[in-house]
Design a protein around this motif. Structure first.
Motif, PDB file in Angstrom:
ATOM      1  N   MET A 186       0.834  -1.198   0.000  1.00  0.00           N
ATOM      2  CA  MET A 186       0.000   0.000   0.000  1.00  0.00           C
ATOM      3  C   MET A 186       0.874   1.255   0.000  1.00  0.00           C
ATOM      4  N   ILE A 187       1.833   1.289   0.908  1.00  0.00           N
ATOM      5  CA  ILE A 187       2.759   2.429   0.966  1.00  0.00           C
ATOM      6  C   ILE A 187       4.148   1.898   0.631  1.00  0.00           C
ATOM      7  N   ASP A 188       4.811   2.549  -0.322  1.00  0.00           N
ATOM      8  CA  ASP A 188       6.165   2.107  -0.668  1.00  0.00           C
ATOM      9  C   ASP A 188       7.163   2.635   0.337  1.00  0.00           C
ATOM     10  N   ARG A 189       8.211   1.867   0.504  1.00  0.00           N
ATOM     11  CA  ARG A 189       9.305   2.338   1.352  1.00  0.00           C
ATOM     12  C   ARG A 189      10.315   3.010   0.433  1.00  0.00           C
ATOM     13  N   ILE A 190      10.442   4.334   0.584  1.00  0.00           N
ATOM     14  CA  ILE A 190      11.295   5.087  -0.331  1.00  0.00           C
ATOM     15  C   ILE A 190      12.668   5.291   0.304  1.00  0.00           C
ATOM     16  N   PRO A 191      13.717   4.870  -0.375  1.00  0.00           N
ATOM     17  CA  PRO A 191      15.048   5.064   0.203  1.00  0.00           C
ATOM     18  C   PRO A 191      15.403   6.553   0.274  1.00  0.00           C
ATOM     19  N   ILE A 192      16.088   6.946   1.320  1.00  0.00           N
ATOM     20  CA  ILE A 192      16.445   8.359   1.516  1.00  0.00           C
ATOM     21  C   ILE A 192      17.965   8.478   1.496  1.00  0.00           C
ATOM     22  N   ASP A 193      18.439   9.475   0.759  1.00  0.00           N
ATOM     23  CA  ASP A 193      19.878   9.765   0.718  1.00  0.00           C
ATOM     24  C   ASP A 193      20.199  10.690   1.893  1.00  0.00           C
ATOM     25  N   THR A 194      20.579  10.087   3.015  1.00  0.00           N
ATOM     26  CA  THR A 194      20.759  10.867   4.252  1.00  0.00           C
ATOM     27  C   THR A 194      21.819  11.949   4.087  1.00  0.00           C
ATOM     28  N   VAL A 195      22.951  11.581   3.464  1.00  0.00           N
ATOM     29  CA  VAL A 195      24.022  12.570   3.299  1.00  0.00           C
ATOM     30  C   VAL A 195      23.559  13.707   2.407  1.00  0.00           C
ATOM     31  N   GLY A 196      22.824  13.348   1.332  1.00  0.00           N
ATOM     32  CA  GLY A 196      22.292  14.372   0.428  1.00  0.00           C
ATOM     33  C   GLY A 196      21.365  15.324   1.157  1.00  0.00           C
ATOM     34  N   ILE A 197      20.494  14.764   2.001  1.00  0.00           N
ATOM     35  CA  ILE A 197      19.561  15.583   2.784  1.00  0.00           C
ATOM     36  C   ILE A 197      20.325  16.537   3.689  1.00  0.00           C
ATOM     37  N   GLN A 198      21.346  16.005   4.365  1.00  0.00           N
ATOM     38  CA  GLN A 198      22.109  16.858   5.299  1.00  0.00           C
ATOM     39  C   GLN A 198      22.823  17.971   4.553  1.00  0.00           C
ATOM     40  N   GLU A 199      23.359  17.644   3.372  1.00  0.00           N
ATOM     41  CA  GLU A 199      24.069  18.676   2.615  1.00  0.00           C
ATOM     42  C   GLU A 199      23.110  19.760   2.122  1.00  0.00           C
ATOM     43  N   ARG A 200      21.948  19.336   1.699  1.00  0.00           N
ATOM     44  CA  ARG A 200      20.947  20.303   1.229  1.00  0.00           C
ATOM     45  C   ARG A 200      20.562  21.248   2.371  1.00  0.00           C
ATOM     46  N   VAL A 201      20.343  20.660   3.544  1.00  0.00           N
ATOM     47  CA  VAL A 201      19.981  21.467   4.711  1.00  0.00           C
ATOM     48  C   VAL A 201      21.116  22.428   5.055  1.00  0.00           C
ATOM     49  N   ALA A 202      22.337  21.917   5.023  1.00  0.00           N
ATOM     50  CA  ALA A 202      23.481  22.765   5.377  1.00  0.00           C
ATOM     51  C   ALA A 202      23.590  23.951   4.422  1.00  0.00           C
ATOM     52  N   ARG A 203      23.332  23.699   3.124  1.00  0.00           N
ATOM     53  CA  ARG A 203      23.381  24.794   2.148  1.00  0.00           C
ATOM     54  C   ARG A 203      22.317  25.839   2.454  1.00  0.00           C
ATOM     55  N   ILE A 204      21.134  25.348   2.759  1.00  0.00           N
ATOM     56  CA  ILE A 204      20.025  26.273   3.008  1.00  0.00           C
ATOM     57  C   ILE A 204      20.281  27.106   4.254  1.00  0.00           C
ATOM     58  N   CYS A 205      20.959  26.495   5.239  1.00  0.00           N
ATOM     59  CA  CYS A 205      21.236  27.232   6.479  1.00  0.00           C
ATOM     60  C   CYS A 205      22.267  28.343   6.281  1.00  0.00           C
ATOM     61  N   THR A 206      22.958  28.355   5.142  1.00  0.00           N
ATOM     62  CA  THR A 206      23.943  29.424   4.949  1.00  0.00           C
ATOM     63  C   THR A 206      23.304  30.687   4.379  1.00  0.00           C
ATOM     64  N   ARG A 207      22.043  30.623   3.999  1.00  0.00           N
ATOM     65  CA  ARG A 207      21.390  31.830   3.460  1.00  0.00           C
ATOM     66  C   ARG A 207      21.374  32.927   4.508  1.00  0.00           C
ATOM     67  N   SER A 208      21.667  34.125   4.073  1.00  0.00           N
ATOM     68  CA  SER A 208      21.646  35.256   4.990  1.00  0.00           C
ATOM     69  C   SER A 208      20.412  36.104   4.685  1.00  0.00           C
ATOM     70  N   ILE A 209      19.511  36.186   5.645  1.00  0.00           N
ATOM     71  CA  ILE A 209      18.267  36.947   5.456  1.00  0.00           C
ATOM     72  C   ILE A 209      18.327  38.170   6.359  1.00  0.00           C
ATOM     73  N   LYS A 210      18.404  39.353   5.775  1.00  0.00           N
ATOM     74  CA  LYS A 210      18.619  40.560   6.579  1.00  0.00           C
ATOM     75  C   LYS A 210      17.552  41.625   6.308  1.00  0.00           C
ATOM     76  N   ARG A 211      17.510  42.559   7.228  1.00  0.00           N
ATOM     77  CA  ARG A 211      16.710  43.787   7.116  1.00  0.00           C
ATOM     78  C   ARG A 211      15.252  43.573   6.663  1.00  0.00           C
ATOM     79  N   GLU A 212      14.858  44.152   5.502  1.00  0.00           N
ATOM     80  CA  GLU A 212      13.438  44.092   5.124  1.00  0.00           C
ATOM     81  C   GLU A 212      12.979  42.647   4.998  1.00  0.00           C
ATOM     82  N   SER A 213      13.827  41.820   4.381  1.00  0.00           N
ATOM     83  CA  SER A 213      13.447  40.422   4.202  1.00  0.00           C
ATOM     84  C   SER A 213      13.294  39.750   5.556  1.00  0.00           C
ATOM     85  N   LYS A 214      14.173  40.115   6.483  1.00  0.00           N
ATOM     86  CA  LYS A 214      14.101  39.512   7.806  1.00  0.00           C
ATOM     87  C   LYS A 214      12.813  39.923   8.513  1.00  0.00           C
ATOM     88  N   LEU A 215      12.481  41.220   8.392  1.00  0.00           N
ATOM     89  CA  LEU A 215      11.240  41.687   9.018  1.00  0.00           C
ATOM     90  C   LEU A 215      10.023  40.969   8.431  1.00  0.00           C
TER      91      LEU A 215
END
Lengths: 294, 314
Positions: free
Chosen positions: A1-30
């Motif tokens: 009924m539900i498939d078990r989908i393999p997850i690329d753990t390292v890929g996920i962590q790298e994607r998250v790490a990249r996203i965490c480097t975004r700098s959101i300042k001033r108007e965008s931050k508000l």
């Protein structure tokens, strides 16, 4: 009924790490702070929740910080079922929803009948949203059909109330399990999927949320149905909240940057967002002394 | 003699035998680089580059204040006697590192004698203040006569987070003169180091890190006063600002004005030693400076008095 989908753990962590480097300042931050506040489910889920504490929480939901008039209200307050009536009483004329945990929160260790009664009770007291927990024990022993049936019966019991399904990702063991539980909850009729109860550590983490967002995305691509996401527990700083918003934007697009499809379950986050907000407006770093405790 | 030694040491530090040291901020018990990634060059008296020191920004101040606030309760709740033991331990460790400080101060242009004098004075001052922790309440606490049937008493309590603006000179003794009363009082602090002579202050962080001072109680930030005084004077979570009158009048006025936002106490004590006397700081000046710093009233200014009314029966 539900498939078990393999997850690329390292890929996920790298994607998250990249996203965490975004700098959101001033108007965008508000803007992001404004959005984070409007997406917040202000939560108190303690055995010690008194009437006074619920009143205080509801007032804070209505008027997060009276000294700045343009600060928006939060999306909802989240309380135990026996506090719903009180919250409803205070918030009935406002746009703020009332969310209630139910189904033998936080462990979910009870009979289906009791869980259903719990949901009926919360809805009859005036809850607009129900946060249920899945039976992790059943899930981990492979009784997926039972978990699925429970969710769909509880969805039915909710009636018009929105259903948020708490996976309690800290107890599921692997990202594969989290993906599978997400798919299961979505297929069983969840309006939102939610990471954690907040009672278990680790609670919401970015890799876990990314996997859940991908489940939502894949479901949207195949069915066109938009399911919401609610990370909860462990989100204490504005910086984290903004990183989550970036993650959502990058994974699901701007449609999900709305309180109807994304929520933060948090208690102390509200004060940090307010402090950052006031700091952006005044240029002064703030002190918790000037913000209410609850 | 002094000059010879100074140039010897400079050339030594540039040779292959020693590697140049990076002086960092000291925040929450960790040596961290400034958020800005900018540095300035500290020069020896002969103009040679000695070290790069961080040009910190408001974010470093923010991190330091956050660490200080978090640590404050832990420090304030320690017994007065225990605080005294910990402060005394700083003197013990400083004693053992005397030579390191002397070397650095000579590099900056001190004569060996002046450097040793100042370090000796520092050790003496630490021991002096270590003794005060458990005597403040005894000497300055009071039982007050009242007309009703109450036992009425007052005692001193810590005030919170203190911003310390170090004088340019004497950089180590001046810093300790401002720091110690606050440590004794039970406060936690953010120190803005001397810009011109930051090395002894930075190295003092190594003393703190190897003594028993819990992380976050003393945080040291280096850089330009123009960058650091505005954020700390505006910060709503800082309760006191202390400095001395050698600080530019403009900065002092800014501290006073900005402190109104959260009613900080602001103190600028009489300047310790004029800047131009550094090289020739005579023993008498250090002795005078030390004597004027040995004053328990500096502690009282950075404490709150709590008065309690306790009903008594016949």
């Amino acid at each position: 009924m539900i498939d078990r989908i393999p997850i690329d753990t390292v890929g996920i962590q790298e994607r998250v790490a990249r996203i965490c480097t975004r700098s959101i300042k001033r108007e965008s931050k508000l803007k992001a702070l404004d959005l984070a506040l409007r997406m917040m489910d202000l939560t108190t889920l303690e055995g010690s929740d008194s009437e006074g504490k619920i009143r205080q929480l509801c007032n804070k939901a209505l008027h997060p910080y009276t000294e700045l008039p343009n600060i928006p209200s939060v999306a909802a307050v989240c309380v135990y079922p026996n506090r719903v009536a009180l919250a409803n009483n205070i918030l009935k004329d406002s746009s703020i929803s009332i969310a209630s945990v139910a189904t033998a929160f936080p462990s979910g260790m009870s009979s289906l009948q009791i869980k259903l009664d719990d949901v009926h009770y919360a809805v009859s007291e005036g809850a607009d949203e129900i946060d249920m927990v899945i039976s992790r024990g059943a899930f981990l022993s492979g009784e997926y059909a039972r978990v699925y049936d429970e969710i769909s019966q509880i969805k039915e019991a909710c009636g018009n109330a929105h259903l948020k399904v708490i996976l309690e990702t800290g107890e599921l063991g692997s990202l594969e399990n989290i993906r599978m539980a997400s798919d299961l909850a979505i297929k069983a009729g969840a309006d939102f999927i939610k990471t954690s109860t907040g009672k278990i550590s680790p609670a919401a983490t970015m890799p876990v949320v990314l996997v859940m967002l991908q489940a939502i995305r894949d479901n949207y691509n195949s069915t066109g149905v938009k399911v919401g996401m609610k990370p909860a527990g462990g989100i204490r700083s504005s910086k984290q909240a903004i990183q989550y918003l970036v993650l959502v934007k990058e994974t699901l697009g701007t449609d999900w940057l709305h309180p109807s499809l994304f929520r933060f379950g948090a208690s102390s986050l509200a004060n940090d967002v307010l402090m950052q907000w006031v700091k952006e407006k005044t240029g002064r770093y703030q002190s918790l002394n000037y913000f209410s405790n609850d | 003699m002094a000059k010879e030694q100074s140039s010897d040491l400079t050339s030594h530090s540039n040779s292959m035998n020693s590697i140049p040291k990076t002086y960092k901020n000291y925040i929450n018990g960790e040596f961290s680089r400034t958020e800005s990634g900018r540095y300035y060059s500290v020069k020896a008296q002969d103009g040679k580059h000695i070290a790069n020191v961080g040009l910190s920004t408001k974010k470093d101040i923010r991190n330091a204040v956050r660490a200080a606030r978090k640590a404050h309760e832990f420090w304030a709740n320690k017994t007065a006697y225990n605080r005294g033991q910990i402060i005394y331990r700083i003197a013990e460790i400083l004693c053992g590192r005397r030579e390191q400080f002397t070397t650095e101060m000579i590099l900056l242009g001190y004569s060996r004698e002046a450097a040793e004098n100042e370090i000796q004075a520092c050790i003496e001052l630490i021991v002096y203040y270590a003794g005060w922790t458990d005597k403040i309440a005894q000497v300055f606490g009071s039982v007050n006569p009242v007309a009703s049937k109450h036992f009425n008493f007052s005692r001193q309590e810590p005030i919170g987070v203190v911003g310390i603006i170090c004088p340019e000179t004497p950089s180590l003794l001046g810093m300790l003169g401002l720091l110690l009363p606050n440590m004794v009082a039970g406060n936690s602090q953010v120190i803005i180091a001397s810009k011109r002579y930051p090395l002894p202050v930075c190295t003092f962080a190594e003393v703190l890190a190897t003594s028993d001072v819990p992380p976050g109680i003393v945080n040291i930030v280096t850089g330009s006063k123009a960058d650091l005084i505005p954020p700390i004077s505006k910060h709503m979570d800082v309760n006191v600002l202390v400095g001395d009158t050698s600080l530019d009048a403009d900065f002092r006025i800014m501290c006073e004005l900005e402190s109104a936002s959260n009613m900080k106490r602001v103190f600028f004590w009489e300047s310790f030693i004029p800047l131009n006397e550094l090289n020739s700081t005579p023993n008498e000046t250090i002795a005078f400076c030390l004597n004027s710093l040995k004053d328990p009233y500096y502690i009282l200014y950075v404490q709150e008095v709590k008065t309690t009314w306790h009903p008594v029966s016949e």
